[in-house]
Scaffold this motif. Structure first.
Motif, PDB file in Angstrom:
ATOM      1  N   TRP A 185       0.836  -1.208   0.000  1.00  0.00           N
ATOM      2  CA  TRP A 185       0.000   0.000   0.000  1.00  0.00           C
ATOM      3  C   TRP A 185       0.867   1.254   0.000  1.00  0.00           C
ATOM      4  O   TRP A 185       0.568   2.220  -0.712  1.00  0.00           O
ATOM      5  CB  TRP A 185      -0.925  -0.004   1.212  1.00  0.00           C
ATOM      6  N   ASN A 213     -10.412  -0.990  -0.966  1.00  0.00           N
ATOM      7  CA  ASN A 213     -10.135  -2.388  -0.612  1.00  0.00           C
ATOM      8  C   ASN A 213     -11.308  -3.059   0.096  1.00  0.00           C
ATOM      9  O   ASN A 213     -11.645  -4.202  -0.189  1.00  0.00           O
ATOM     10  CB  ASN A 213      -8.885  -2.468   0.272  1.00  0.00           C
ATOM     11  N   GLU A 273      -8.864 -12.206   0.228  1.00  0.00           N
ATOM     12  CA  GLU A 273      -9.133 -10.765   0.252  1.00  0.00           C
ATOM     13  C   GLU A 273     -10.494 -10.423  -0.345  1.00  0.00           C
ATOM     14  O   GLU A 273     -11.189  -9.526   0.142  1.00  0.00           O
ATOM     15  CB  GLU A 273      -8.028 -10.031  -0.518  1.00  0.00           C
ATOM     16  N   GLU A 333      -9.906  -2.240   8.396  1.00  0.00           N
ATOM     17  CA  GLU A 333     -10.622  -2.884   7.297  1.00  0.00           C
ATOM     18  C   GLU A 333     -12.119  -2.870   7.580  1.00  0.00           C
ATOM     19  O   GLU A 333     -12.927  -2.577   6.685  1.00  0.00           O
ATOM     20  CB  GLU A 333     -10.104  -4.309   7.105  1.00  0.00           C
TER      21      GLU A 333
END
Length: 376
Positions: free
Chosen positions: A27, A163, A236, A265
């Motif tokens: 990232w 994401n 993911e 997340e």
């Protein structure tokens, strides 16, 4: 700037499976490239990046079956040292092997400390090589370290905003436990929260060999309750829906975790976090806004009802204000600029005949520079 990112060789960047550090390195690297910097990534050959890739092993060492990764990392560091003149900044993510080899280049080096720092075995290096500029990933992470280390900044992790996309409604209505089955992660607490509150719990976690007995003897029997579902390790892509559809993330840790990526997340998806007040948790979770902070199991059980009143849009806004990759890299660039400014001072003092160092003979160190001050 010309920047070298030096990654662990255990996994690819980003990792094929588990690998929190390698994900963060990816990232950082991709956002630096997006912002126009000239970036070279020293990593395994199966890494995928828009930066220039300096492949130091054919694949991640774990997948190659290597047990001891020291020799491969030393070979990579030799290559980095030979090429150091090509870069303005050398950014390390590999703990401490680089300390002695790069002592003459501290003015252009920065090391992000990704793990726990209370391991006594490592203290001789921290006490000896006090010149290496360090970045902590939370303020709490610093507490076990000697007083004379050279802290440059605390920079919380951030992830790309796409994401874990924002999910306005918790369609699944369940508590989510995501990560690894281990005693310090306390999946038993998550199960107790679910049963006592009458709320379904889904556990998406892997079981390492080191924790197999804990799983077999403690956790697996608890998963037979009708409210508890163990679904194993997820990838993911699966993670997006798993977190997005959850009522809340259960993060009942029982150890000083430096930074739990799963917290941000979940927040990215708009999912609030029920977390025990350990490690970096109070720095990441804003109580009543992005989750609920707990001291006891009674707090955690009561928090299940409280999170239903938390705005998922507000959770997402809190994430966007502090924990995106763009926020993280903005702070890293400020730290790089501070380091280069210090380096210019060093070169000027050397020209005048003075030999500076970051830590003096009495063991004192330069004070930490706050990112807030850099950005002011």
């Amino acid at each position: 700037m010309r920047i070298a990112q030096i990654a662990p060789l255990s996994e690819a960047v980003p990792p094929k499976f588990y690998g929190g550090t390698e994900r963060v390195v990816s990232w950082i690297t991709e956002e630096l490239v997006r912002q126009g910097h000239d970036v070279t990534l020293f990593a395994s050959g199966d890494s995928e990046t828009s930066a220039k890739l300096a492949a130091c092993t054919p694949e991640g060492l774990r997948l190659l079956g290597y047990r001891d990764h020291t020799a491969s990392h030393l070979a990579m560091l030799h290559q980095v040292h030979r090429r150091a003149h090509e870069f303005d900044i050398l950014h390390f993510h590999i703990d401490l092997l680089q300390y002695p080899m790069f002592e003459d280049l501290n003015h252009k080096c920065i090391t992000t400390m990704h793990g726990r720092l209370d391991v006594p075995d490592f203290m001789p290096v921290y006490r000896t090589f006090t010149g290496m500029p360090l970045v902590s990933i939370s303020d709490n992470q610093r507490e076990p370290m000697p007083p004379n280390v050279n802290w440059l900044a605390t920079i919380h992790h951030g992830l790309p905003s796409q994401n874990c996309p924002y999910t306005p409604e918790a369609a699944g209505g369940y508590l989510a436990f995501l990560g690894r089955i281990s005693p310090e992660k306390r999946p038993d607490r998550a199960i107790e929260m679910a049963i006592r509150s009458g709320t379904p719990l889904k556990i998406a976690a892997k079981v390492d060999k080191a924790d197999q007995d804990y799983w077999d003897e403690v956790i697996e029997p608890m998963t037979h309750h009708p409210l508890v579902e163990y679904i194993g390790e997820i990838n993911e892509e699966q993670k997006k829906a798993f977190l997005g559809n959850a009522l809340a993330l259960a993060f009942p840790i029982d150890w000083p975790e430096p930074f739990g990526l799963v917290m941000i997340e979940a927040m990215s998806a708009g999912t609030p976090v029920i977390a025990f007040r350990n490690g970096s948790v109070p720095e990441v979770i804003k109580d009543g806004v992005s989750g609920v902070l707990c001291e006891t199991m009674d707090d955690a059980v009561n928090a299940v009802a409280k999170v239903k009143t938390i705005s998922r849009e507000g959770v997402r806004r809190h994430f966007e204000s502090q924990f995106t990759a763009e926020c993280m890299v903005k702070k890293y660039v400020a730290a790089y600029e501070e380091l280069l400014s210090r380096g210019a001072d060093v070169i000027q003092m050397q020209k005048s005949g003075f030999q500076p160092h970051y830590g003096d003979v009495n063991g004192s160190a330069r004070p930490a520079i706050s990112v807030a001050a850099m950005l002011a």
